[in-house]
Design a protein around this motif. Structure first.
Motif, PDB file in Angstrom:
ATOM      1  N   LEU A   1      -6.987   8.144 -18.653  1.00  0.00           N
ATOM      2  CA  LEU A   1      -7.754   6.921 -18.891  1.00  0.00           C
ATOM      3  C   LEU A   1      -8.879   6.764 -17.874  1.00  0.00           C
ATOM      4  O   LEU A   1      -9.972   6.311 -18.217  1.00  0.00           O
ATOM      5  CB  LEU A   1      -6.826   5.703 -18.864  1.00  0.00           C
ATOM      6  CG  LEU A   1      -5.879   5.583 -20.061  1.00  0.00           C
ATOM      7  CD1 LEU A   1      -4.875   4.454 -19.830  1.00  0.00           C
ATOM      8  CD2 LEU A   1      -6.636   5.361 -21.353  1.00  0.00           C
ATOM      9  N   ARG A   2      -8.626   7.152 -16.624  1.00  0.00           N
ATOM     10  CA  ARG A   2      -9.684   7.084 -15.605  1.00  0.00           C
ATOM     11  C   ARG A   2     -10.848   7.990 -15.980  1.00  0.00           C
ATOM     12  O   ARG A   2     -12.016   7.620 -15.842  1.00  0.00           O
ATOM     13  CB  ARG A   2      -9.128   7.479 -14.243  1.00  0.00           C
ATOM     14  CG  ARG A   2      -8.334   6.408 -13.586  1.00  0.00           C
ATOM     15  CD  ARG A   2      -8.022   6.763 -12.136  1.00  0.00           C
ATOM     16  NE  ARG A   2      -7.249   5.708 -11.546  1.00  0.00           N
ATOM     17  CZ  ARG A   2      -6.099   5.869 -10.922  1.00  0.00           C
ATOM     18  NH1 ARG A   2      -5.597   7.074 -10.757  1.00  0.00           N
ATOM     19  NH2 ARG A   2      -5.449   4.851 -10.414  1.00  0.00           N
ATOM     20  N   LEU A   3     -10.523   9.201 -16.445  1.00  0.00           N
ATOM     21  CA  LEU A   3     -11.574  10.127 -16.865  1.00  0.00           C
ATOM     22  C   LEU A   3     -12.351   9.563 -18.049  1.00  0.00           C
ATOM     23  O   LEU A   3     -13.585   9.649 -18.088  1.00  0.00           O
ATOM     24  CB  LEU A   3     -10.972  11.484 -17.226  1.00  0.00           C
ATOM     25  CG  LEU A   3     -10.447  12.312 -16.073  1.00  0.00           C
ATOM     26  CD1 LEU A   3      -9.709  13.543 -16.595  1.00  0.00           C
ATOM     27  CD2 LEU A   3     -11.573  12.735 -15.146  1.00  0.00           C
ATOM     28  N   GLU A   4     -11.631   8.972 -18.993  1.00  0.00           N
ATOM     29  CA  GLU A   4     -12.290   8.388 -20.158  1.00  0.00           C
ATOM     30  C   GLU A   4     -13.213   7.244 -19.749  1.00  0.00           C
ATOM     31  O   GLU A   4     -14.337   7.137 -20.247  1.00  0.00           O
ATOM     32  CB  GLU A   4     -11.240   7.895 -21.152  1.00  0.00           C
ATOM     33  CG  GLU A   4     -11.831   7.413 -22.458  1.00  0.00           C
ATOM     34  CD  GLU A   4     -10.785   6.974 -23.462  1.00  0.00           C
ATOM     35  OE1 GLU A   4     -11.177   6.345 -24.466  1.00  0.00           O
ATOM     36  OE2 GLU A   4      -9.585   7.245 -23.256  1.00  0.00           O
ATOM     37  N   VAL A   5     -12.768   6.413 -18.829  1.00  0.00           N
ATOM     38  CA  VAL A   5     -13.602   5.307 -18.353  1.00  0.00           C
ATOM     39  C   VAL A   5     -14.862   5.854 -17.673  1.00  0.00           C
ATOM     40  O   VAL A   5     -15.973   5.348 -17.888  1.00  0.00           O
ATOM     41  CB  VAL A   5     -12.808   4.389 -17.394  1.00  0.00           C
ATOM     42  CG1 VAL A   5     -13.727   3.452 -16.644  1.00  0.00           C
ATOM     43  CG2 VAL A   5     -11.769   3.596 -18.166  1.00  0.00           C
ATOM     44  N   ALA A   6     -14.714   6.899 -16.867  1.00  0.00           N
ATOM     45  CA  ALA A   6     -15.869   7.492 -16.191  1.00  0.00           C
ATOM     46  C   ALA A   6     -16.862   8.036 -17.214  1.00  0.00           C
ATOM     47  O   ALA A   6     -18.086   7.836 -17.081  1.00  0.00           O
ATOM     48  CB  ALA A   6     -15.413   8.594 -15.238  1.00  0.00           C
ATOM     49  N   GLU A   7     -16.359   8.708 -18.248  1.00  0.00           N
ATOM     50  CA  GLU A   7     -17.240   9.230 -19.303  1.00  0.00           C
ATOM     51  C   GLU A   7     -17.948   8.095 -20.031  1.00  0.00           C
ATOM     52  O   GLU A   7     -19.146   8.185 -20.330  1.00  0.00           O
ATOM     53  CB  GLU A   7     -16.438  10.055 -20.302  1.00  0.00           C
ATOM     54  CG  GLU A   7     -15.957  11.376 -19.757  1.00  0.00           C
ATOM     55  CD  GLU A   7     -15.023  12.108 -20.720  1.00  0.00           C
ATOM     56  OE1 GLU A   7     -14.936  11.713 -21.914  1.00  0.00           O
ATOM     57  OE2 GLU A   7     -14.386  13.083 -20.285  1.00  0.00           O
TER      58      GLU A   7
ATOM     59  N   HIS B   1       0.830  -1.210   0.000  1.00  0.00           N
ATOM     60  CA  HIS B   1       0.000   0.000   0.000  1.00  0.00           C
ATOM     61  C   HIS B   1       0.860   1.254   0.000  1.00  0.00           C
ATOM     62  O   HIS B   1       0.643   2.177  -0.775  1.00  0.00           O
ATOM     63  CB  HIS B   1      -0.942  -0.004   1.203  1.00  0.00           C
ATOM     64  CG  HIS B   1      -1.701   1.268   1.370  1.00  0.00           C
ATOM     65  ND1 HIS B   1      -2.757   1.589   0.562  1.00  0.00           N
ATOM     66  CD2 HIS B   1      -1.535   2.296   2.223  1.00  0.00           C
ATOM     67  CE1 HIS B   1      -3.218   2.768   0.917  1.00  0.00           C
ATOM     68  NE2 HIS B   1      -2.503   3.231   1.928  1.00  0.00           N
ATOM     69  N   HIS B   2       1.854   1.288   0.868  1.00  0.00           N
ATOM     70  CA  HIS B   2       2.674   2.483   0.993  1.00  0.00           C
ATOM     71  C   HIS B   2       3.643   2.661  -0.174  1.00  0.00           C
ATOM     72  O   HIS B   2       3.970   3.780  -0.551  1.00  0.00           O
ATOM     73  CB  HIS B   2       3.408   2.492   2.332  1.00  0.00           C
ATOM     74  CG  HIS B   2       2.511   2.877   3.456  1.00  0.00           C
ATOM     75  ND1 HIS B   2       1.619   1.997   4.025  1.00  0.00           N
ATOM     76  CD2 HIS B   2       2.333   4.064   4.087  1.00  0.00           C
ATOM     77  CE1 HIS B   2       0.942   2.618   4.961  1.00  0.00           C
ATOM     78  NE2 HIS B   2       1.346   3.874   5.024  1.00  0.00           N
ATOM     79  N   LEU B   3       4.102   1.578  -0.741  1.00  0.00           N
ATOM     80  CA  LEU B   3       4.970   1.700  -1.910  1.00  0.00           C
ATOM     81  C   LEU B   3       4.173   2.139  -3.132  1.00  0.00           C
ATOM     82  O   LEU B   3       4.637   2.960  -3.915  1.00  0.00           O
ATOM     83  CB  LEU B   3       5.694   0.385  -2.202  1.00  0.00           C
ATOM     84  CG  LEU B   3       6.822   0.041  -1.247  1.00  0.00           C
ATOM     85  CD1 LEU B   3       7.338  -1.364  -1.527  1.00  0.00           C
ATOM     86  CD2 LEU B   3       7.949   1.050  -1.343  1.00  0.00           C
ATOM     87  N   GLY B   4       2.968   1.620  -3.269  1.00  0.00           N
ATOM     88  CA  GLY B   4       2.114   2.029  -4.382  1.00  0.00           C
ATOM     89  C   GLY B   4       1.683   3.466  -4.259  1.00  0.00           C
ATOM     90  O   GLY B   4       1.581   4.190  -5.242  1.00  0.00           O
ATOM     91  N   ALA B   5       1.442   3.926  -3.032  1.00  0.00           N
ATOM     92  CA  ALA B   5       0.992   5.293  -2.811  1.00  0.00           C
ATOM     93  C   ALA B   5       2.108   6.299  -3.036  1.00  0.00           C
ATOM     94  O   ALA B   5       1.855   7.459  -3.345  1.00  0.00           O
ATOM     95  CB  ALA B   5       0.452   5.437  -1.384  1.00  0.00           C
ATOM     96  N   SER B   6       3.355   5.859  -2.909  1.00  0.00           N
ATOM     97  CA  SER B   6       4.463   6.802  -3.057  1.00  0.00           C
ATOM     98  C   SER B   6       4.859   7.023  -4.509  1.00  0.00           C
ATOM     99  O   SER B   6       5.606   7.936  -4.808  1.00  0.00           O
ATOM    100  CB  SER B   6       5.678   6.311  -2.264  1.00  0.00           C
ATOM    101  OG  SER B   6       6.185   5.124  -2.836  1.00  0.00           O
ATOM    102  N   ALA B   7       4.326   6.181  -5.405  1.00  0.00           N
ATOM    103  CA  ALA B   7       4.665   6.345  -6.818  1.00  0.00           C
ATOM    104  C   ALA B   7       3.916   7.542  -7.387  1.00  0.00           C
ATOM    105  O   ALA B   7       2.737   7.727  -7.105  1.00  0.00           O
ATOM    106  CB  ALA B   7       4.295   5.078  -7.593  1.00  0.00           C
ATOM    107  N   PRO B   8       4.585   8.369  -8.178  1.00  0.00           N
ATOM    108  CA  PRO B   8       3.892   9.511  -8.770  1.00  0.00           C
ATOM    109  C   PRO B   8       2.828   9.041  -9.754  1.00  0.00           C
ATOM    110  O   PRO B   8       3.005   8.040 -10.444  1.00  0.00           O
ATOM    111  CB  PRO B   8       5.002  10.281  -9.483  1.00  0.00           C
ATOM    112  CG  PRO B   8       6.108   9.304  -9.667  1.00  0.00           C
ATOM    113  CD  PRO B   8       5.970   8.280  -8.572  1.00  0.00           C
ATOM    114  N   GLU B   9       1.717   9.751  -9.797  1.00  0.00           N
ATOM    115  CA  GLU B   9       0.600   9.389 -10.667  1.00  0.00           C
ATOM    116  C   GLU B   9       0.956   9.727 -12.113  1.00  0.00           C
ATOM    117  O   GLU B   9       1.367  10.829 -12.421  1.00  0.00           O
ATOM    118  CB  GLU B   9      -0.662  10.147 -10.244  1.00  0.00           C
ATOM    119  CG  GLU B   9      -1.908   9.734 -10.975  1.00  0.00           C
ATOM    120  CD  GLU B   9      -2.316   8.301 -10.710  1.00  0.00           C
ATOM    121  OE1 GLU B   9      -2.841   7.664 -11.637  1.00  0.00           O
ATOM    122  OE2 GLU B   9      -2.118   7.819  -9.592  1.00  0.00           O
ATOM    123  N   ASN B  10       0.804   8.769 -12.964  1.00  0.00           N
ATOM    124  CA  ASN B  10       1.073   8.941 -14.385  1.00  0.00           C
ATOM    125  C   ASN B  10      -0.090   9.724 -15.005  1.00  0.00           C
ATOM    126  O   ASN B  10      -1.240   9.347 -14.828  1.00  0.00           O
ATOM    127  CB  ASN B  10       1.207   7.563 -15.024  1.00  0.00           C
ATOM    128  CG  ASN B  10       1.622   7.616 -16.465  1.00  0.00           C
ATOM    129  OD1 ASN B  10       1.513   8.642 -17.124  1.00  0.00           O
ATOM    130  ND2 ASN B  10       2.097   6.497 -16.966  1.00  0.00           N
TER     131      ASN B  10
END
Length: 108
Positions: A70-76, A55-64
């Motif tokens: 892609l998240r916005l496109e999926v929501a649309e 959890h903490h290693l994944g959270a420390s990675a900068p968001e691409n």
């Protein structure tokens, strides 16, 4: 993991030292140290230390930025999908209203 240990031992100290420097240069050692210190300082230790690390290693990675796009496109797409489902439902209801009188005429 044993495979990596074997590789490190085969090459002697120079390969081990090169690998350590590589981890240091790339920031891996610093990041791991920070996460392990955070786990150590947790007042109530989690049931799964591995999940804590993940959890903490994944959270420390900068968001691409691509991932966010892609998240916005999926929501649309989900919104459009729901709208199409609703339209389909309404059209089926209308179609059923027009088909019933024709079926009654054929029965006469």
């Amino acid at each position: 993991m044993a495979h990596y240990k074997g590789l490190l031992l085969q090459g002697g100290d120079s390969k081990r030292e090169q690998f350590r420097r590589y981890l240091e240069r790339s920031g891996v050692l610093d990041t791991l140290t920070k996460v392990l210190v955070a786990l150590y300082e947790e007042p109530e230790k989690p049931n799964s230390a591995l999940d804590f690390l993940k959890h903490h290693l994944g959270a420390s990675a900068p968001e691409n930025p691509e991932i966010e796009a892609l998240r916005l496109e999926v929501a649309e797409m989900k919104e459009k999908y729901e709208a199409v489902l609703e339209e389909n439902k309404n059209l089926k209801i209308k179609l059923a209203q027009y088909e019933q009188p024709q079926e009654e005429k054929h029965g006469e």
